[in-house]
Design a protein around this motif. Sequence first.
Motif, PDB file in Angstrom:
ATOM      1  N   ALA A   6     124.523 -24.330  46.092  1.00  0.00           N
ATOM      2  CA  ALA A   6     125.530 -25.197  46.716  1.00  0.00           C
ATOM      3  C   ALA A   6     126.618 -25.571  45.711  1.00  0.00           C
ATOM      4  O   ALA A   6     127.806 -25.601  46.059  1.00  0.00           O
ATOM      5  CB  ALA A   6     124.861 -26.452  47.276  1.00  0.00           C
ATOM      6  N   VAL A   7     126.216 -25.864  44.489  1.00  0.00           N
ATOM      7  CA  VAL A   7     127.197 -26.182  43.452  1.00  0.00           C
ATOM      8  C   VAL A   7     128.087 -24.978  43.182  1.00  0.00           C
ATOM      9  O   VAL A   7     129.327 -25.103  43.077  1.00  0.00           O
ATOM     10  CB  VAL A   7     126.490 -26.639  42.159  1.00  0.00           C
ATOM     11  N   GLU A   8     127.491 -23.806  43.051  1.00  0.00           N
ATOM     12  CA  GLU A   8     128.279 -22.599  42.780  1.00  0.00           C
ATOM     13  C   GLU A   8     129.274 -22.319  43.902  1.00  0.00           C
ATOM     14  O   GLU A   8     130.432 -21.959  43.648  1.00  0.00           O
ATOM     15  CB  GLU A   8     127.337 -21.409  42.598  1.00  0.00           C
ATOM     16  N   GLU A   9     128.823 -22.489  45.129  1.00  0.00           N
ATOM     17  CA  GLU A   9     129.721 -22.269  46.270  1.00  0.00           C
ATOM     18  C   GLU A   9     130.875 -23.272  46.253  1.00  0.00           C
ATOM     19  O   GLU A   9     132.035 -22.902  46.489  1.00  0.00           O
ATOM     20  CB  GLU A   9     128.933 -22.389  47.576  1.00  0.00           C
ATOM     21  N   HIS A  10     130.551 -24.532  45.965  1.00  0.00           N
ATOM     22  CA  HIS A  10     131.589 -25.561  45.928  1.00  0.00           C
ATOM     23  C   HIS A  10     132.569 -25.294  44.785  1.00  0.00           C
ATOM     24  O   HIS A  10     133.791 -25.450  44.959  1.00  0.00           O
ATOM     25  CB  HIS A  10     130.940 -26.932  45.764  1.00  0.00           C
ATOM     26  N   CYS A  11     132.060 -24.878  43.642  1.00  0.00           N
ATOM     27  CA  CYS A  11     132.939 -24.590  42.498  1.00  0.00           C
ATOM     28  C   CYS A  11     133.846 -23.395  42.790  1.00  0.00           C
ATOM     29  O   CYS A  11     135.016 -23.384  42.385  1.00  0.00           O
ATOM     30  CB  CYS A  11     132.099 -24.334  41.246  1.00  0.00           C
ATOM     31  N   SER A  12     133.325 -22.401  43.478  1.00  0.00           N
ATOM     32  CA  SER A  12     134.157 -21.252  43.860  1.00  0.00           C
ATOM     33  C   SER A  12     135.288 -21.683  44.775  1.00  0.00           C
ATOM     34  O   SER A  12     136.433 -21.209  44.645  1.00  0.00           O
ATOM     35  CB  SER A  12     133.292 -20.185  44.550  1.00  0.00           C
ATOM     36  N   MET A  13     134.987 -22.589  45.688  1.00  0.00           N
ATOM     37  CA  MET A  13     136.017 -23.109  46.583  1.00  0.00           C
ATOM     38  C   MET A  13     137.089 -23.867  45.789  1.00  0.00           C
ATOM     39  O   MET A  13     138.290 -23.699  46.025  1.00  0.00           O
ATOM     40  CB  MET A  13     135.386 -24.017  47.629  1.00  0.00           C
ATOM     41  N   LEU A  14     136.658 -24.689  44.823  1.00  0.00           N
ATOM     42  CA  LEU A  14     137.614 -25.445  44.010  1.00  0.00           C
ATOM     43  C   LEU A  14     138.456 -24.512  43.148  1.00  0.00           C
ATOM     44  O   LEU A  14     139.668 -24.737  42.977  1.00  0.00           O
ATOM     45  CB  LEU A  14     136.869 -26.445  43.132  1.00  0.00           C
ATOM     46  N   ALA A  15     137.840 -23.470  42.603  1.00  0.00           N
ATOM     47  CA  ALA A  15     138.584 -22.516  41.780  1.00  0.00           C
ATOM     48  C   ALA A  15     139.659 -21.811  42.594  1.00  0.00           C
ATOM     49  O   ALA A  15     140.789 -21.609  42.130  1.00  0.00           O
ATOM     50  CB  ALA A  15     137.627 -21.498  41.171  1.00  0.00           C
ATOM     51  N   GLU A  16     139.323 -21.453  43.819  1.00  0.00           N
ATOM     52  CA  GLU A  16     140.303 -20.810  44.695  1.00  0.00           C
ATOM     53  C   GLU A  16     141.410 -21.785  45.082  1.00  0.00           C
ATOM     54  O   GLU A  16     142.595 -21.424  45.113  1.00  0.00           O
ATOM     55  CB  GLU A  16     139.597 -20.277  45.945  1.00  0.00           C
ATOM     56  N   ARG A  17     141.044 -23.031  45.325  1.00  0.00           N
ATOM     57  CA  ARG A  17     142.024 -24.037  45.745  1.00  0.00           C
ATOM     58  C   ARG A  17     143.004 -24.382  44.624  1.00  0.00           C
ATOM     59  O   ARG A  17     144.197 -24.548  44.859  1.00  0.00           O
ATOM     60  CB  ARG A  17     141.302 -25.296  46.212  1.00  0.00           C
ATOM     61  N   PHE A  18     142.477 -24.477  43.388  1.00  0.00           N
ATOM     62  CA  PHE A  18     143.301 -24.992  42.297  1.00  0.00           C
ATOM     63  C   PHE A  18     143.706 -23.932  41.269  1.00  0.00           C
ATOM     64  O   PHE A  18     144.240 -24.264  40.218  1.00  0.00           O
ATOM     65  CB  PHE A  18     142.572 -26.138  41.592  1.00  0.00           C
ATOM     66  N   GLY A  19     143.448 -22.663  41.572  1.00  0.00           N
ATOM     67  CA  GLY A  19     144.009 -21.607  40.737  1.00  0.00           C
ATOM     68  C   GLY A  19     143.181 -21.175  39.557  1.00  0.00           C
ATOM     69  O   GLY A  19     143.736 -20.705  38.551  1.00  0.00           O
ATOM     70  N   SER A  53     115.182 -26.879  47.337  1.00  0.00           N
ATOM     71  CA  SER A  53     114.747 -26.476  46.005  1.00  0.00           C
ATOM     72  C   SER A  53     115.914 -26.627  45.050  1.00  0.00           C
ATOM     73  O   SER A  53     117.066 -26.808  45.463  1.00  0.00           O
ATOM     74  CB  SER A  53     114.266 -25.023  46.005  1.00  0.00           C
ATOM     75  N   PHE A  54     115.603 -26.537  43.764  1.00  0.00           N
ATOM     76  CA  PHE A  54     116.691 -26.616  42.789  1.00  0.00           C
ATOM     77  C   PHE A  54     117.610 -25.408  42.916  1.00  0.00           C
ATOM     78  O   PHE A  54     118.818 -25.528  42.704  1.00  0.00           O
ATOM     79  CB  PHE A  54     116.142 -26.707  41.368  1.00  0.00           C
ATOM     80  N   GLU A  55     117.059 -24.258  43.242  1.00  0.00           N
ATOM     81  CA  GLU A  55     117.896 -23.071  43.408  1.00  0.00           C
ATOM     82  C   GLU A  55     118.880 -23.255  44.559  1.00  0.00           C
ATOM     83  O   GLU A  55     120.006 -22.754  44.513  1.00  0.00           O
ATOM     84  CB  GLU A  55     117.027 -21.833  43.622  1.00  0.00           C
ATOM     85  N   GLU A  56     118.460 -23.975  45.607  1.00  0.00           N
ATOM     86  CA  GLU A  56     119.387 -24.264  46.699  1.00  0.00           C
ATOM     87  C   GLU A  56     120.492 -25.203  46.216  1.00  0.00           C
ATOM     88  O   GLU A  56     121.658 -25.040  46.595  1.00  0.00           O
ATOM     89  CB  GLU A  56     118.634 -24.897  47.871  1.00  0.00           C
ATOM     90  N   TYR A  57     120.129 -26.185  45.397  1.00  0.00           N
ATOM     91  CA  TYR A  57     121.139 -27.068  44.803  1.00  0.00           C
ATOM     92  C   TYR A  57     122.117 -26.250  43.976  1.00  0.00           C
ATOM     93  O   TYR A  57     123.338 -26.414  44.096  1.00  0.00           O
ATOM     94  CB  TYR A  57     120.467 -28.123  43.931  1.00  0.00           C
ATOM     95  N   ARG A  58     121.590 -25.374  43.114  1.00  0.00           N
ATOM     96  CA  ARG A  58     122.457 -24.559  42.269  1.00  0.00           C
ATOM     97  C   ARG A  58     123.422 -23.718  43.113  1.00  0.00           C
ATOM     98  O   ARG A  58     124.607 -23.626  42.811  1.00  0.00           O
ATOM     99  CB  ARG A  58     121.602 -23.647  41.386  1.00  0.00           C
TER     100      ARG A  58
END
Length: 281
Positions: free
Chosen positions: A176-189, A169-174
Motif C-alpha cells: 500500500a505504501v509503495e502504491e501510494h508513493c508511486s501515485m505521489l511520484a507521478e503527481r509531483f514529477g 500483513s506487513f507485506e500488504e502494508y508495504r
Amino acid sequence: MGRLPKKIKRPLWLDWDGRGYFGVPHEPVTPFPSTPLAEPTLAWLSAFQHARLGDFRYVDRISRIVGQEGEFVPYDTCSDLLADAGPSAAFPELLDFIAQHHWNFELTYAWCQAVAARGRLRDIPILVDAYEANVTPVTDDHEIILMYISQVIDEHELSRFDDVVGFASFEEYRAAVEEHCSMLAERFGGEDVLLWRGQPTSVRRMARMFLECAGQRKIVLPAWNRHRFEASTGIDCTAMFDRRGSFKPLEAAAIAEAFLDSPAAENYVDGARYFFGHRVP
C-alpha cells in the motif's frame, strides 16, 4: 578546549513545548572546534549558529559526534538539527546507517526522524525496511517509524499509514505504501520531491495549519508541527505553548497570521527546505 555559554545545558537538548531553538544562545557565534568529537556540545552549538546565518558547512559533521564517551549530545538534538538544516550531502550517511539495521536502535530511530523530516519521497522504502528490521516483542518503540512515514506521504491527520493494524500483513502494508508513493511520484514529477503531509513541503501551508486550529477547542497539536515552522522561518514560537506544554491555538494563529501578512512569506518556495529563512542546499 572551547567554553560553552552559561545558557547551554549539559547534555544539550531542545524542548519543543518550550523555548525550542530560542533556548539556545544565538550570539556570539562560536567557532567550530578543531576536535568536534572531544567537544560535541560546542560543535553542535557552532553548527547551529552558523546554519542560522545561512552557513551550512558544519551541519553534516553533526552525525559524527554522537555516541561518544564522556560528554553526550542527545540523539534527538542531533537529528533535529540534521533534519532542519542538513544539506543534501548529509543524508547518504544517515541512510546507510539505517539500511545496515544497526544494533543501536535508538540512533536508528533518530536518523529515521531526520530522513522523514527532510521528506524525500525516494527514501520511504528505506524507512519501511527499518520498521520491519526493528520489530521486537520487547518494545513497541519501532512504531514511531510508521508515524514518520505517514507525516511524509499522507496529508490526512488520521493516516492509514501510521499503523499496520488495518492491514492483513506487513507485506500488504508495504504494498500500500509503495502504491501510494508511486501515485505521489507521478503527481509531483518524480521521487526526489520533498514532501510534508503528502504535498510538496511548504512553509506557508505550515502557517495556514495554525490558522485552522484557531477556532477549535481542546486541540492537541504535535510539537513537531511547531518545530518545523520555527526551524524554517526562525520565528520564535515559544508563545504557542503554555508553561505546562499545552498548545495555545489563538497565540499560534496570531504568529502564523503575522507571518502570512508579511512580505517575507513570499520568499519561500514550495518544495524547498529552509532554516531560519535561508534555503538549505
